[in-house]
Design a protein around this motif. Structure first.
Motif: not given
Lengths: 489, 489
Positions: A3-14, A50-59, A84-89
């Motif tokens: 989960a950590f690696d998946e999150l970091m890969a997603f975050q990297r694109d963000t 696009v950025l907002h959708a990624r920052r608040s993505d439920p995943r 960042s996530y908590e702030r966005t949502v």
């Protein structure tokens, strides 16, 4: 993948998309054809969505629940992503949209009101902005202090009360010092005109002298100088004025402070939440220590004096001591962005007090002008002559920036602490600066602060680097010593 | 909102993001610091992933099923969105990823093989690329012709057989004309060196003379000139060579052809699928007619001769007739990108034949060099001396571009048709061009072709503008007349 690696890969694109959005901003101020603005607005809105959708993505929430950090830096990454996530949502999408809409409109009305010297024309829309920002602040604060929640966006871990404590301690000393200095004769001013191409040549040399890496950056002109980008592509801008070369040189050194901070963050953090400057205040500490404590020091200005004579010939200043006084001249003035090192913090402290009162409800927008003018006269010793020199001078509030102003002076406060530690740790600093050699200073800043990016909180970043709690005393002592010498107090 | 409006709103953001990705490409070739490349790669990948997800979003299929177009332009919008959607979803994601990976590797191997003059070192990876592209072509073709499916990406509605018919009809005449011209004495060449700042000054004047709108564009330098962007922000690049100012001027005029096309598309189509040039071939028709039929005409070169004398003084050419011959000089040479107006199409026809045979399986990659050299000698009259002057000269195949080459000559063919119609419709054209006045020509192109963007298919776009089916005869006749005059055949 964990989960950590998946999150970091997603975050990297963000993060990569965030860099693209930032570079669009750079392009807009430097390269964009003037007729492209309407299309650019749609482009910016599209990538922000696009950025907002990624920052608040439920995943992201799911990954955050499951992720286990492999080390201390990993824990810091999770902390920043969670923040960042908590702030966005927390902020309802409708409210965010409404704020974007009203502030866009308010900015236009502010510009018109400033041109017309008409505060009353600005009051209704600023009331709307304040109401919406308080609504946002209530959503962010979740029962806590509204203004603190806003400060959190720019200087996380800091509070309105914490800032007030520092500013209140600093204010009397600054007011007194300003009054003493302005009783003395003003230093000589530069004479003549200064070729703008020669200014740009020397400004690029200054950027290199301060360690700015041209392989990962570039210097262009812009109306309002700024720095942009993180990691391997960090661009700065400056401006030229035929009669005021200091504007060019010190804008450049200031922006190099911001840019070098970004360039010097560990490559391990590239395109991660730790890969940018940790806060607005810490960022400003870097730009200010480059610009002021180093760039406007007696030692460094001695070197700059010779460089300027080489580039421009005689400009009416007899020697390096006189040049030092000219560089650091303190003048009466109403405008924050034109203020000198000494008076700048008085401008900020004024704004901090007023915006905090606006957010708490202790001050109504309709009473803002009166409160501004009263406080200005108390701190500066003379009255505001017109609104464009008073409460209409800054764009910030019209675009919804509350909690941002104090980070400018927090940066100066941090810079004061860092400079004290720097002088302690780097013997012979002045001898180096007198040769135009800044590496002793910039290497210390890189080693102790810049490389760590967002690893620690802003406060802990300063404590780690300076070995002390952020406080006003080092800055005030430095200013008192410096201006006492220059003005023979 | 109706399904049509929802789809168009979604598409608008996709187009805006596409513009951002395109501008990143512009930045990379003009402004990007050299050390930023690794980060830029991640940024590009991130925005391409966003674009791919939007282009293949299942909601697009649903909207397409339900949407009712309000008018003819709306129908064209739906047609283009459907084409893009179906194209995107036909190719399996794994295959697209594999192609991206192998072509990235192949490009490096191609560059090394070209430097080493070592075709054998390139063959294995090109075999891989060809196999993967055929696999992609089979997925796209759904039982139809693989090469046709590739052409569809660049020139929709056109087929390999349709191109072959035009090229086969044109080839004998071109080969014969080339042979006759090269028997004649070569025109005089330019003498001396040409200040590069003065070249850029005149190049900007040329851009304006050809109607390029600087309020919605800009001109910068790049290693390989290109045009980038649609709508309100269309940027072009050029290059300078101290000894060859024509390289600068005709690169600029060529790119202005591309750029003006984008700038002149109806604003009604801004950020929609109809808001960009309709195909590679039609795009090239605009760049070529600006560059060749207009820019290299006897009338216009008469004006340019005077401009160049004003900018550079004497450069060894006696009069405007001699200058016209110099501008249009035909020389022996191996390299497509350096070829003149006459021989350029022979280079393209060679590549078209070979790549079509590679895709049909009639030609094996290991036999490519032999086939290239044989065809070259047949069409050009002399043998290839080394692979970097032969089958290793172009990057295209290594990066997976098949079906792209023929659009260059289709552009010339279309330009031939358009020029015939233009001369018919605009009396006194030469008298205008002789004064450096291109508005008669460019206004005709805007009115009859450019403003319509993607409204019609490429073929119908030419038929609408020129009033004739695209065919080789107008181009061949124009070339025969032009070079017979210059070379006194």
């Amino acid at each position: 993948m964990s989960a950590f690696d998946e999150l970091m890969a997603f975050q990297r694109d963000t993060q990569a998309l965030g860099q693209i959005a930032g570079r669009l901003g750079w392009d807009q101020e430097t390269m964009m054809p003037r007729g492209a603005a309407p299309q650019r607005g749609e482009e910016m809105a599209a990538i922000e969505a696009v950025l907002h959708a990624r920052r608040s993505d439920p995943r992201v929430a799911e990954w955050l629940q499951q992720a286990v950090a492999p080390n201390e830096a990993g824990e810091a990454q999770l902390r920043e992503i969670r923040r960042s996530y908590e702030r966005t949502v927390k902020v309802p999408a409708d409210l965010a949209k409404k704020i974007a809409q009203v502030t866009s409109e308010a900015q236009g009305k502010w510009a018109a009101a400033r041109a017309d010297e008409d505060v009353a024309a600005f009051v209704p829309v600023l009331e709307e902005v304040v109401a919406l920002k308080r609504e946002e602040g209530l959503a962010l604060a979740e029962g806590g202090d509204v203004y603190d929640a806003m400060v959190e966006d720019y200087e996380h871990g800091m509070t309105g009360a914490g800032i007030a404590e520092i500013f209140d301690a600093m204010r009397p000393g600054l007011v007194e010092l300003r009054a003493k200095v302005l009783e003395k004769p003003a230093p000589k001013m530069l004479q003549g005109t200064f070729d703008e191409a020669a200014q740009m040549k020397l400004t690029r040399k200054l950027a290199k002298v301060f360690g700015y890496d041209m392989a990962h950056g570039r210097v262009d002109k812009a109306v309002h100088p700024f720095s942009s980008g993180s990691g391997l592509d960090v661009r700065i801008t400056t401006r030229t004025s035929e009669t005021d070369p200091f504007n060019c040189f010190y804008s450049t050194i200031h922006e190099v402070g911001h840019g070098a901070y970004e360039q010097n963050i560990s490559r391990d953090y590239l395109l991660t939440p730790l890969g940018s400057g940790v806060s607005m205040g810490v960022h400003e500490s870097q730009s200010r220590i480059y610009e002021n404590q180093i760039g406007r020091s007696r030692a460094f200005t001695g070197w700059l004096f010779e460089e300027m004579k080489g580039a421009f010939g005689d400009f009416g200043i007899a020697d390096a001591d006189a040049f030092y006084a000219t560089v650091n001249a303190v003048h009466k003035g109403y405008i924050r962005t034109e203020a000198d090192e000494l008076q700048y913090n008085l401008h900020i402290m004024l704004r901090f007090g007023l915006e905090r009162a606006l957010m708490s409800g202790d001050l109504a927008v309709k009473d803002l002008e009166g409160a501004w003018n009263e406080r200005f006269e108390a701190d500066f010793g003379y009255a505001v002559d017109k609104p464009s020199n008073g409460c209409l001078q800054d764009v910030h509030w019209s675009v919804g920036l509350f909690g941002y102003f104090p980070t400018y002076s927090l940066g100066n406060v941090y810079a004061g602490c860092l400079y004290q530690a720097l002088r302690r740790d780097v013997p012979g600093l002045d001898a180096q600066l007198a040769q135009g050699e800044t590496r002793g200073a910039t290497a210390w800043l890189k080693e102790n602060l810049q490389q760590h990016g967002g690893l620690r909180s802003p406060r802990d970043t300063i404590i780690h680097a300076a070995g002390m709690e952020p406080g006003h005393q080092p800055l005030l002592t430095y200013l008192e010593e410096k201006f006492s010498t220059i003005y023979d107090l």
